[in-house]
Design a protein around this motif. Sequence first.
Motif, mmCIF file in Angstrom:
data_model
loop_
_atom_site.group_PDB
_atom_site.id
_atom_site.type_symbol
_atom_site.label_atom_id
_atom_site.label_comp_id
_atom_site.label_asym_id
_atom_site.label_seq_id
_atom_site.Cartn_x
_atom_site.Cartn_y
_atom_site.Cartn_z
ATOM 1 N N VAL A 336 -46.124 -6.002 -6.214
ATOM 2 C CA VAL A 336 -44.726 -6.399 -6.039
ATOM 3 C C VAL A 336 -43.875 -5.193 -5.678
ATOM 4 C CG1 VAL A 336 -42.706 -7.341 -7.224
ATOM 5 C CG2 VAL A 336 -44.975 -8.348 -7.613
ATOM 6 N N LEU A 337 -44.044 -4.117 -6.417
ATOM 7 C CA LEU A 337 -43.226 -2.919 -6.238
ATOM 8 C C LEU A 337 -44.071 -1.695 -6.557
ATOM 9 C CD1 LEU A 337 -40.399 -1.474 -5.940
ATOM 10 C CD2 LEU A 337 -40.107 -1.868 -8.394
ATOM 11 N N ARG A 338 -43.958 -0.669 -5.688
ATOM 12 C CA ARG A 338 -44.628 0.598 -5.965
ATOM 13 C C ARG A 338 -43.628 1.723 -5.715
ATOM 14 N NH1 ARG A 338 -49.612 2.226 -6.734
ATOM 15 N NH2 ARG A 338 -50.497 0.218 -6.104
ATOM 16 N N VAL A 339 -43.491 2.602 -6.701
ATOM 17 C CA VAL A 339 -42.570 3.744 -6.632
ATOM 18 C C VAL A 339 -43.381 5.011 -6.857
ATOM 19 C CG1 VAL A 339 -40.570 4.858 -7.675
ATOM 20 C CG2 VAL A 339 -40.626 2.368 -7.453
ATOM 21 N N ARG A 395 -41.873 1.087 -2.183
ATOM 22 C CA ARG A 395 -42.444 -0.027 -1.421
ATOM 23 C C ARG A 395 -42.143 -1.332 -2.163
ATOM 24 N NH1 ARG A 395 -48.551 0.461 0.036
ATOM 25 N NH2 ARG A 395 -47.965 -1.597 0.864
ATOM 26 N N LEU A 396 -41.254 -2.095 -1.594
ATOM 27 C CA LEU A 396 -40.867 -3.387 -2.156
ATOM 28 C C LEU A 396 -41.279 -4.445 -1.138
ATOM 29 C CD1 LEU A 396 -39.506 -4.963 -4.387
ATOM 30 C CD2 LEU A 396 -37.287 -4.340 -3.445
ATOM 31 N N ASP A 397 -42.465 -5.016 -1.340
ATOM 32 C CA ASP A 397 -43.108 -5.825 -0.308
ATOM 33 C C ASP A 397 -42.959 -7.332 -0.506
ATOM 34 O OD1 ASP A 397 -43.991 -3.527 0.967
ATOM 35 O OD2 ASP A 397 -45.850 -3.450 -0.190
ATOM 36 N N VAL A 398 -42.121 -7.754 -1.405
ATOM 37 C CA VAL A 398 -41.923 -9.194 -1.636
ATOM 38 C C VAL A 398 -40.436 -9.502 -1.537
ATOM 39 C CG1 VAL A 398 -43.960 -9.366 -3.137
ATOM 40 C CG2 VAL A 398 -41.706 -8.891 -4.139
ATOM 41 N N ASP A 399 -40.128 -10.788 -1.432
ATOM 42 C CA ASP A 399 -38.725 -11.167 -1.450
ATOM 43 C C ASP A 399 -38.183 -11.008 -2.870
ATOM 44 O OD1 ASP A 399 -40.469 -13.172 -2.210
ATOM 45 O OD2 ASP A 399 -39.093 -14.792 -1.701
ATOM 46 N N TRP A 400 -36.929 -10.602 -2.989
ATOM 47 C CA TRP A 400 -36.363 -10.284 -4.294
ATOM 48 C C TRP A 400 -34.887 -10.693 -4.332
ATOM 49 C CZ3 TRP A 400 -32.210 -6.986 -3.924
ATOM 50 C CH2 TRP A 400 -32.115 -6.244 -2.730
ATOM 51 N N ALA A 401 -34.355 -10.727 -5.541
ATOM 52 C CA ALA A 401 -32.926 -10.985 -5.727
ATOM 53 C C ALA A 401 -32.437 -10.142 -6.892
ATOM 54 C CB ALA A 401 -32.664 -12.465 -6.004
ATOM 55 N N LEU A 402 -31.201 -9.645 -6.770
ATOM 56 C CA LEU A 402 -30.583 -8.836 -7.813
ATOM 57 C C LEU A 402 -29.431 -9.616 -8.436
ATOM 58 C CD1 LEU A 402 -29.923 -6.143 -9.341
ATOM 59 C CD2 LEU A 402 -28.488 -5.547 -7.366
ATOM 60 N N LEU A 403 -29.462 -9.730 -9.761
ATOM 61 C CA LEU A 403 -28.334 -10.294 -10.504
ATOM 62 C C LEU A 403 -27.733 -9.177 -11.337
ATOM 63 C CD1 LEU A 403 -29.489 -13.802 -11.799
ATOM 64 C CD2 LEU A 403 -27.816 -13.303 -10.045
ATOM 65 N N ASP A 404 -26.611 -8.624 -10.852
ATOM 66 C CA ASP A 404 -25.915 -7.618 -11.644
ATOM 67 C C ASP A 404 -24.898 -8.300 -12.544
ATOM 68 O OD1 ASP A 404 -23.928 -8.390 -9.906
ATOM 69 O OD2 ASP A 404 -23.942 -6.534 -8.759
ATOM 70 N N PRO A 472 -38.284 -19.809 -5.377
ATOM 71 C CA PRO A 472 -37.567 -18.641 -5.893
ATOM 72 C C PRO A 472 -38.171 -17.346 -5.357
ATOM 73 C CG PRO A 472 -38.189 -20.141 -7.662
ATOM 74 C CD PRO A 472 -38.930 -20.574 -6.435
ATOM 75 N N PRO A 473 -37.420 -16.233 -5.388
ATOM 76 C CA PRO A 473 -37.983 -14.952 -4.963
ATOM 77 C C PRO A 473 -39.112 -14.524 -5.884
ATOM 78 C CG PRO A 473 -35.880 -14.627 -6.064
ATOM 79 C CD PRO A 473 -36.037 -16.101 -5.868
ATOM 80 N N ALA A 474 -40.007 -13.686 -5.358
ATOM 81 C CA ALA A 474 -41.148 -13.229 -6.154
ATOM 82 C C ALA A 474 -40.737 -12.202 -7.204
ATOM 83 C CB ALA A 474 -42.216 -12.629 -5.240
ATOM 84 N N LEU A 475 -39.594 -11.527 -6.994
ATOM 85 C CA LEU A 475 -39.109 -10.517 -7.943
ATOM 86 C C LEU A 475 -37.638 -10.767 -8.216
ATOM 87 C CD1 LEU A 475 -39.294 -7.832 -9.569
ATOM 88 C CD2 LEU A 475 -38.768 -6.635 -7.418
ATOM 89 N N TYR A 500 -39.293 -19.273 -15.108
ATOM 90 C CA TYR A 500 -39.562 -18.561 -13.852
ATOM 91 C C TYR A 500 -40.936 -17.900 -13.925
ATOM 92 C CZ TYR A 500 -38.942 -14.693 -10.483
ATOM 93 O OH TYR A 500 -39.075 -13.777 -9.465
ATOM 94 N N ASP A 501 -41.745 -18.055 -12.866
ATOM 95 C CA ASP A 501 -43.113 -17.521 -12.898
ATOM 96 C C ASP A 501 -43.296 -16.272 -12.044
ATOM 97 O OD1 ASP A 501 -43.050 -18.471 -10.319
ATOM 98 O OD2 ASP A 501 -44.875 -19.685 -10.481
ATOM 99 N N GLY A 502 -42.200 -15.691 -11.546
ATOM 100 C CA GLY A 502 -42.297 -14.475 -10.754
ATOM 101 C C GLY A 502 -42.222 -13.232 -11.621
ATOM 102 N N ALA A 503 -42.051 -12.081 -10.965
ATOM 103 C CA ALA A 503 -41.957 -10.797 -11.657
ATOM 104 C C ALA A 503 -40.500 -10.522 -12.041
ATOM 105 C CB ALA A 503 -42.487 -9.678 -10.765
ATOM 106 N N LEU A 504 -40.333 -9.838 -13.167
ATOM 107 C CA LEU A 504 -38.998 -9.479 -13.645
ATOM 108 C C LEU A 504 -38.907 -7.973 -13.840
ATOM 109 C CD1 LEU A 504 -38.151 -12.075 -16.472
ATOM 110 C CD2 LEU A 504 -37.078 -11.888 -14.231
#
Length: 529
Positions: A336-339, A395-404, A472-475, A500-504
């Motif tokens: 999902v994400l690599r830093v 590397r953020l290779d999936v669709d995502w959404a930010l809730l601030d 829903p987005p994957a992240l 929700y079954d995605g990544a958090l």
Amino acid sequence: MPASITLSRLSWSTPEGRRLFSDLDLSFGPERTGFVGRNGVGKTTLFKLIAGELPPASGSVVTNGKLAVLAQAVPQVAAETVADLFGVAPALAVLDRAERGIATSAELAEADWTLEARLATALARFGLDMPPATALASLSGGQRTRVGLAALLFAEPDFLVLDEPTNNLDRDGRDAVIAMLATWRAGAIVISHDRELLETMDAIVELNSLGATRYGGNWSHYRERKALDLAAARHDLSTAEQRLAEVARDRQLASERKARKDGAGQRKRAKGDMPRILMGARQNRSENSGGNAALLAERKQAQAAAAIETARNRIEILQPLSVTVPPSGLAAGRTVLRVDGLCGGYAPHRPIIRDLSFSITGPERVAVTGPNGSGKSTLLRLLTGELPSSTGEIRLDVDWALLDQSVGMLDPSDSIRDNFRRLNPGADENACRAALARFRFRADAALQEVATLSGGELMRAGLACVLGGGRPPALLILDEPTNHLDIESIEIIEGGLRAYDGALLVVSHDRCFLEEIAISRWLELAAAD
């Protein structure tokens, strides 16, 4: 006389005339009492009435003993210092003059030679190490809250009155407040949405539109009682539904009996076996009796329907939100994400995030923690591209959404419904309304303008728009989603995230919230140098 606070027939209305509470009777002794209730129900107003900052519209507040009060925001006056907040600036000035050999004999006689050590001890209890001359304006909001709490204990009061004492505090600050109240043996009134803090209470008072209800015991005992209330409401609903069915059945049987009786009368009249006057009198009695029976049946039916509506409303209030959302389609082994080696911040020559590496695989749930100033929100801005990184790779290779905290993805000038359709262009009106209803935005509630929503409603609307679409987005990335929300709103958010079954990836200091959404891994950021 023992320390106490007594509220007698206390009433208050907003300037617009909306009644918050009326004829409130409560008393507080040497125990710790947590105040809970929805935002807007009047908790902070009650705090100000107890603290003497507002006069009651009617009724009285009687206080016996010394009160120490902490508002949500510690007042900040230009040039005011830590010593000013503690009320010891003049006494410290005397000690300073004594050290320089210019104090008068009267000042030397009154000097408190233990003051500096006691002041340092009070600050250290909340993880603070700073000189008394430190300007309050130079401190963060969380630091000012901790200084305010230290000053309260330093005053040795009979009663603490605290309004959201853990707001804006990092984990260490929250732990210090929780530990302080866990060992506090005098009186305390604590308005809070922090369930971990409420576990240290001796009693819980729930404030709602109907008044105030006191529950003995801590938060867990309160929740057990609420669970019993929910079971009772469900029983009432079942009983009311049965009663409505019985009323409908009795009404049908009465209608059938009357039809048979009327039919028999008509046949007798057709034969001419009964005098006309007697037939008329019987017909009138039958019509009157039938009319009264119909009115009685209607009244019983209306009462049963009202009981059903009352029970359903109680269940919706008491029952935590449990929703179903479409699957995200995220595979368990998907990266999902690599830093790698990330450095960055607001100034290129002074990075807040330094040489950070981590990854998220599949539907992992990761919490980002660390003291205030360690760069948690900065990290999210780097990951989402709001801030450019200095070095390293993201590397953020999936669709995502930010809730601030402000749920900036929603257009405040549009309705919840219009925002949903904009963010989910493939959803038709029926799918839109069904998704919003699952998050308790039914009928006209979905047409509310986003700018008019409370903090809890805003976060719930954001979740509905993100999780309620076709996929829903994957992240999902969350930045302090529970700040300033009431407990009911927090539990609604937890219900949505559990479905929700995605990544958090979540920034939060709220340990109960993180446990409820099943965080599986913690990413701890170190304090900034």
